[in-house]
Design a protein around this motif. Sequence first.
Motif, PDB file in Angstrom:
ATOM      1  N   HIS A 142      66.689  53.708  38.040  1.00 32.27           N
ATOM      2  CA  HIS A 142      66.373  53.534  36.625  1.00 32.27           C
ATOM      3  C   HIS A 142      67.533  54.085  35.806  1.00 32.27           C
ATOM      4  O   HIS A 142      68.030  55.178  36.093  1.00 32.27           O
ATOM      5  N   MET A 143      67.949  53.331  34.798  1.00 33.17           N
ATOM      6  CA  MET A 143      69.029  53.809  33.930  1.00 33.17           C
ATOM      7  C   MET A 143      68.594  53.732  32.471  1.00 33.17           C
ATOM      8  O   MET A 143      68.085  52.712  32.009  1.00 33.17           O
ATOM      9  N   THR A 144      68.841  54.821  31.753  1.00 35.24           N
ATOM     10  CA  THR A 144      68.633  54.888  30.318  1.00 35.24           C
ATOM     11  C   THR A 144      69.974  54.686  29.629  1.00 35.24           C
ATOM     12  O   THR A 144      70.891  55.493  29.810  1.00 35.24           O
ATOM     13  N   VAL A 145      70.099  53.600  28.886  1.00 36.94           N
ATOM     14  CA  VAL A 145      71.312  53.320  28.127  1.00 36.94           C
ATOM     15  C   VAL A 145      71.048  53.711  26.674  1.00 36.94           C
ATOM     16  O   VAL A 145      70.049  53.277  26.084  1.00 36.94           O
ATOM     17  N   TYR A 146      71.925  54.523  26.106  1.00 41.98           N
ATOM     18  CA  TYR A 146      71.670  55.070  24.775  1.00 41.98           C
ATOM     19  C   TYR A 146      72.954  55.135  23.955  1.00 41.98           C
ATOM     20  O   TYR A 146      74.072  55.090  24.497  1.00 41.98           O
ATOM     21  N   THR A 147      72.777  55.236  22.648  1.00 39.89           N
ATOM     22  CA  THR A 147      73.871  55.358  21.694  1.00 39.89           C
ATOM     23  C   THR A 147      73.669  56.634  20.881  1.00 39.89           C
ATOM     24  O   THR A 147      72.541  56.936  20.473  1.00 39.89           O
ATOM     25  N   VAL A 148      74.741  57.376  20.671  1.00 44.67           N
ATOM     26  CA  VAL A 148      74.694  58.555  19.805  1.00 44.67           C
ATOM     27  C   VAL A 148      75.195  58.135  18.427  1.00 44.67           C
ATOM     28  O   VAL A 148      76.324  57.672  18.279  1.00 44.67           O
ATOM     29  N   CYS A 149      74.350  58.298  17.428  1.00 44.48           N
ATOM     30  CA  CYS A 149      74.659  57.881  16.064  1.00 44.48           C
ATOM     31  C   CYS A 149      75.561  58.912  15.371  1.00 44.48           C
ATOM     32  O   CYS A 149      75.689  60.041  15.841  1.00 44.48           O
ATOM     33  N   PRO A 150      76.184  58.543  14.249  1.00 46.28           N
ATOM     34  CA  PRO A 150      77.049  59.488  13.530  1.00 46.28           C
ATOM     35  C   PRO A 150      76.357  60.790  13.142  1.00 46.28           C
ATOM     36  O   PRO A 150      77.002  61.838  13.052  1.00 46.28           O
ATOM     37  N   ASP A 151      75.027  60.737  12.917  1.00 44.11           N
ATOM     38  CA  ASP A 151      74.302  61.962  12.571  1.00 44.11           C
ATOM     39  C   ASP A 151      73.839  62.736  13.798  1.00 44.11           C
ATOM     40  O   ASP A 151      73.039  63.668  13.696  1.00 44.11           O
ATOM     41  N   ALA A 152      74.336  62.353  15.008  1.00 43.77           N
ATOM     42  CA  ALA A 152      74.041  62.990  16.308  1.00 43.77           C
ATOM     43  C   ALA A 152      72.669  62.621  16.859  1.00 43.77           C
ATOM     44  O   ALA A 152      72.287  63.116  17.920  1.00 43.77           O
ATOM     45  N   SER A 153      71.928  61.788  16.158  1.00 43.44           N
ATOM     46  CA  SER A 153      70.656  61.313  16.709  1.00 43.44           C
ATOM     47  C   SER A 153      70.918  60.288  17.811  1.00 43.44           C
ATOM     48  O   SER A 153      72.008  59.725  17.911  1.00 43.44           O
ATOM     49  N   ILE A 154      69.909  60.075  18.630  1.00 47.21           N
ATOM     50  CA  ILE A 154      70.037  59.191  19.788  1.00 47.21           C
ATOM     51  C   ILE A 154      69.146  57.975  19.603  1.00 47.21           C
ATOM     52  O   ILE A 154      68.005  58.087  19.137  1.00 47.21           O
TER      53      ILE A 154
END
Length: 319
Positions: A142-154
């Motif tokens: 299982h893989m979780t693909v995520y992005t870190v936003c400019p405000d450090a939120s995910i």
Amino acid sequence: MAGLRQRFSNLDIINQVDGFPNASTHPALHAERLSTLTPFTHGSYILGYLLPSVVAALKNAALSGTHWAFTNNTVTLAGTSSSERSAHIAATLAAWRAAGTFAVLKCWRNELYTVYCPPEHEFLHMERSACALFGVVTYGVHMTVYTVCPDASIKLWTPRRNPAKETYGGLLDNTVAGGMPEGLTPLETLVKESAEEASLPEALVRKNARSVGCVSYFYLRHKSAGGEEGLLQPEVEYCYDMEVDESVVPAPGDDEVQEFNLWGVEKVQEEIALGSFKPNCAMVLIDFFIRRGILNPENEPDYIEIVSRLHRRFEFPTR
């Protein structure tokens, strides 16, 4: 209030996925449950547990063949090599499938899983859809693909399964997930599933996917899994994380997934609480939130219980 959906705590989710009584924490319940089951054994090892309906089918030699042996409380399979044992069990399963003996075999995958005994040694290969009939340990990635936003939120890429799927149709899933077939390592399986399910390039996955451990549990299958309810499924999921930028957009590569959505943590947690995820996928996300500090001892009252339950130790040999 009428119409409100049931909500689940994180521990409720863990209890759904890891539902077989644990001998170390609930010995009386474990013993009571075992009294209704028959061990599938090889030498001193227990490979899995068999329901009475499975034992009854195996004892029908005209249906299942003569390569099964029975004592008062165990079932064993004849054969001196992995290939011989695999051929024996394949013959049994083909006969069961033709006769319609078990509904779960309607989900036939033409994909072999490896059963290990002793640990790290291949004992036999078995059709994927039949593994829960024998209660043997299965493996997936299982893989979780995520992005870190400019405000450090995910934000997490969250797919919805094809509603037409026989198993958990229409539920939410991890970005990439799939069973580990015979002959492939966890990383090779991840690369294959990433291309098939999410159209993610091999070079991207090999460079950026990070192995972050595994979760393990003993699942009592629900009818939404396909086939008979209550089949026994101990399982290990190798977990990966992959951080991507906004230029990476997963897209369905086959008919497994209907769509992908990029959701913030609060939205994902809300859908977990509503029971919208395939159960083991919710468990993997709970593990992700713990590792990222999103779930912690300050905001999760069942923190210790959840952390310990994410990593069940099996009484069966593993890879």
